[in-house]
Design an enzyme around this catalytic site. Structure first.
Site, PDB file in Angstrom:
ATOM      1  N   GLU A 280      -7.254   0.688  -4.514  1.00 20.46           N
ATOM      2  CA  GLU A 280      -7.298   0.624  -3.049  1.00 20.46           C
ATOM      3  C   GLU A 280      -8.649   0.109  -2.517  1.00 20.46           C
ATOM      4  O   GLU A 280      -8.663  -0.752  -1.635  1.00 20.46           O
ATOM      5  CB  GLU A 280      -6.960   1.997  -2.464  1.00 20.46           C
ATOM      6  CG  GLU A 280      -5.478   2.332  -2.666  1.00 20.46           C
ATOM      7  CD  GLU A 280      -5.155   3.804  -2.510  1.00 20.46           C
ATOM      8  OE1 GLU A 280      -6.037   4.576  -2.102  1.00 20.46           O
ATOM      9  OE2 GLU A 280      -3.999   4.188  -2.801  1.00 20.46           O
TER      10      GLU A 280
ATOM     11  N   ASP B 296     -13.061   5.947   2.171  1.00 20.61           N
ATOM     12  CA  ASP B 296     -11.657   6.015   2.593  1.00 20.61           C
ATOM     13  C   ASP B 296     -11.313   7.460   2.931  1.00 20.61           C
ATOM     14  O   ASP B 296     -11.174   8.297   2.041  1.00 20.61           O
ATOM     15  CB  ASP B 296     -10.782   5.490   1.433  1.00 20.61           C
ATOM     16  CG  ASP B 296      -9.300   5.451   1.806  1.00 20.61           C
ATOM     17  OD1 ASP B 296      -8.925   6.015   2.858  1.00 20.61           O
ATOM     18  OD2 ASP B 296      -8.526   4.860   1.036  1.00 20.61           O
TER      19      ASP B 296
ATOM     20  N   LYS C 287       2.949  11.484  -3.572  1.00 20.94           N
ATOM     21  CA  LYS C 287       1.992  10.668  -4.330  1.00 20.94           C
ATOM     22  C   LYS C 287       1.004  11.562  -5.089  1.00 20.94           C
ATOM     23  O   LYS C 287       0.536  11.201  -6.158  1.00 20.94           O
ATOM     24  CB  LYS C 287       1.247   9.753  -3.364  1.00 20.94           C
ATOM     25  CG  LYS C 287       0.224   8.843  -4.024  1.00 20.94           C
ATOM     26  CD  LYS C 287      -0.355   7.877  -3.018  1.00 20.94           C
ATOM     27  CE  LYS C 287      -1.512   7.091  -3.573  1.00 20.94           C
ATOM     28  NZ  LYS C 287      -2.047   6.147  -2.583  1.00 20.94           N
TER      29      LYS C 287
ATOM     30  N   ASP D 114       0.886  -1.164   0.000  1.00 20.69           N
ATOM     31  CA  ASP D 114       0.000   0.000   0.000  1.00 20.69           C
ATOM     32  C   ASP D 114       0.926   1.217   0.000  1.00 20.69           C
ATOM     33  O   ASP D 114       1.540   1.536   1.015  1.00 20.69           O
ATOM     34  CB  ASP D 114      -0.887  -0.040   1.257  1.00 20.69           C
ATOM     35  CG  ASP D 114      -1.684   1.265   1.455  1.00 20.69           C
ATOM     36  OD1 ASP D 114      -1.628   2.155   0.576  1.00 20.69           O
ATOM     37  OD2 ASP D 114      -2.355   1.368   2.506  1.00 20.69           O
TER      38      ASP D 114
END
Ligand code: AMP
Length: 570
Positions: free
Chosen positions: A150, A173, A73, A11
């Site tokens: 994800e 999330d 990211k 992850d």
């Protein structure tokens, strides 16, 4: 018997990253050199020019922001570069460094080399961002077996694929800086993404900032403090983060900030206080949830299971919002920071041929529409730059679709195939992925010659374009070298080579380096007696390190860590 190879599941998060494997059918997350499962996605250059990755780098970012990089990211798939001291690094290089550190930790924990991985990405990542993630893996020396969304990983971790019935699930999330909502459909072990929406600038950190504003107002009004002074602000923010976590457990938080600008200051916060301050943030959470449901053409009552992941989903009013919107309690049983990594480990086990999970198939949908630029003729005028979709958003992948395109002019023997991704009718509003020139079309009148353009989209979100000319059957393949984020094999080789020349902090010295960096970060914020205590403990560890004697170093490091933990909790 087939030999089971080890593929790790990773992850690769905005704030933290994790690595795991499937062992005896169960996902197991592996510890880093500090014995922690969460490795901050942070890279920094140390005073001696060597590179730090993880907790030490994150702590160094507090004291030396100019030599550290965080949250890169967000920039994956763009041409952005980040400055680290006197180095310039791309988000791909930085991600490669994090991946490399995770793999080293996994190798240490497993006792054998690792060269294959499954990596998770947000469902909304487009082609360029997925390619950039693969490139980062390649630079880190990994074969990236699969890029997994994800939310799909979260569903795997919750074992939704094992349920016998067909079901619809929503994965919410809420991480530190991003919010993602995904609607999944699961049947017979197949997981499909039906829709996804989100807010890339909304996360747990905004909840902390809202408390910080509350505390700063009170510090000004009740205590006459200059709440904008950097040192005071840093301590208030830290107190805000602490209050947020406490208020996830209890209704009231009492915060004591000793010697804040020379005096002891106390704050008393209730859950009701902070929830009032969070009202605008909670309102912003509703929107992407509604959008995702609308895109999937579902009513909240159609949703069978709601999963909550991401650290900030621990906030009770966020859970309450999900209950209100869906009329049912969301699942929160798994560790919210670890669920995605567990799913990645399960997917890695699946790829490796682990028998415990061989009944599972993961499919996906194209997150964006992909197509080519086309034109149309109105009288004698040619209107060009129109977007002609070939693979629609939401198409279940892997998929292959073909469309026929006719010539617009008499005697037209060439066709420029320009590939775009996006949802707008004009190409200029979409993202260009690449182009190729198709030649040798037969000499015909306008509209009588054509090219078949085939798009093949694989499970990793990689697109191949093939154009076949009528009659001759001549085929051209699109080489998407100019796609942003896609590096050529030579560029990857060069970046890999560059990585072997980088001087890294030795892994076994990381606990010491991290302890020093964390204590240094706290030293900046403290004053008076606390600062003196910290200074002494820091000095003792530095002195012990000079001796290179573990019998002196280990207790000095543990004493420093204990002091930092104690001061941080006040
Ligand atoms: P992630 O990016 O998923 O690691 O999420 C990190 C976010 O979760 C940060 O904003 C943290 O402040 C937040 N967080 C962690 N623990 C808690 C908690 N107990 N209550 C509320 N938020 C939390």
């Amino acid at each position: 018997m087939t030999r089971v190879k080890t593929i790790v599941g990773i992850d690769l998060g905005t704030t933290n990253s994790l690595v795991g494997v499937l062992q005896a059918g169960q996902p197991v997350l592996l510890p880093n050199a500090l014995g922690e499962r969460l490795t901050p996605s942070a890279v920094a250059v140390d005073d001696d020019g060597s590179l730090l990755v993880g907790a030490a780098a994150k702590a160094r970012a507090a004291t030396h922001p100019e030599s550290a990089a965080l949250a890169f990211k967000r920039d994956m798939g763009t041409d952005a570069t980040l400055r680290l001291g006197d180095r310039e690094m791309s988000p791909v290089d930085l991600s490669a460094l994090v991946l490399r550190a995770l793999v080293k930790d996994a190798e240490e924990a497993l006792g054998h080399p690792i060269d294959e991985a499954v990596i998770t990405v947000p469902a909304y990542f487009g082609d360029a961002q997925r390619q950039a993630t693969r490139d980062a893996g390649a630079i880190a020396g990994l074969t990236v077996e699969r890029i997994v969304n994800e939310p799909t990983a979260a569903a795997l971790a919750y074992g939704l694929h094992h349920l016998e019935r067909e079901l619809t699930a929503v994965v919410i999330d809420l991480g530190g800086g991003t919010f993602d909502v995904t609607v999944l459909e699961i049947m017979e072990g197949v997981i499909e993404i039906r829709a996804s929406a989100g807010d890339a600038r909304l996360g747990g950190e905004d909840f902390t900032d809202a408390i910080l504003t509350l505390l700063a107002d009170r510090a000004r009004e009740s205590h006459g403090l200059d709440a904008d002074a950097p040192k005071i602000r840093a301590r208030l923010r830290e107190a805000a983060e602490r209050a947020k976590r406490q208020l996830s457990e209890v209704d009231r938080a009492e915060l004591l900030l000793p010697s804040l600008a020379g005096r002891d200051v106390a704050f008393d916060l209730t859950r009701a206080d902070v929830e009032r301050a969070w009202a605008p943030l909670l309102a912003r959470l509703r929107d992407p949830i509604r959008r995702a449901l609308r895109d999937a053409r579902l009513a909240p009552t159609d949703v069978d299971e709601v999963l909550m992941v991401g650290g900030a989903s621990r906030t009770p009013c966020v859970v309450a919002l999900a209950v209100e919107l869906f009329g049912k309690r969301p699942h929160t049983e798994l560790h919210p920071d670890e669920a995605v990594a567990q799913g990645a480990a399960i997917q890695a086990g699946l790829k490796a041929g682990d028998e415990a999970v061989d009944d599972l198939v993961v499919t996906d949908v194209a997150p964006f529409t992909m197509g080519i630029s086309s034109g149309t003729k109105m009288g004698t005028r040619v209107v060009s730059g129109l977007f002609s979709p070939i693979l629609e958003r939401g198409t279940v992948i892997p998929a292959s679709r073909v469309e026929r395109f006719f010539t617009l002019e008499d005697g037209q023997t060439q066709l420029q195939v320009e590939v775009f991704q996006g949802e707008h009718s004009l190409c200029k509003d979409n993202q260009k992925l690449g182009e190729m020139l198709v030649t040798q079309l037969p000499h015909r009148r306008a509209g009588e010659a054509w090219v078949d353009v085939r798009f093949t989209y694989d499970l990793n979100g990689i697109l191949e374009v093939e154009a076949t000319v009528m009659d001759t059957g001549r085929v051209s393949h699109l080489v998407l070298e100019r796609r942003p984020g896609k590096l050529s094999a030579t560029q990857i080789e060069r970046a890999r080579e560059a990585m072997t020349r980088i001087k890294f902090h030795p892994r076994d010295s990381l606990p010491n380096r991290t302890a020093l960096a964390r204590a240094d970060a706290l030293y900046v914020e403290t004053s008076g007696y606390e600062r003196e205590l910290l200074g002494q403990a820091l000095g003792r560890l530095r002195a012990a390190l000079e001796t290179q004697d573990a019998a002196l170093i280990d207790p000095a490091r543990e004493a420093l860590n204990a002091l930092v933990a104690q001061l941080r909790s006040r």
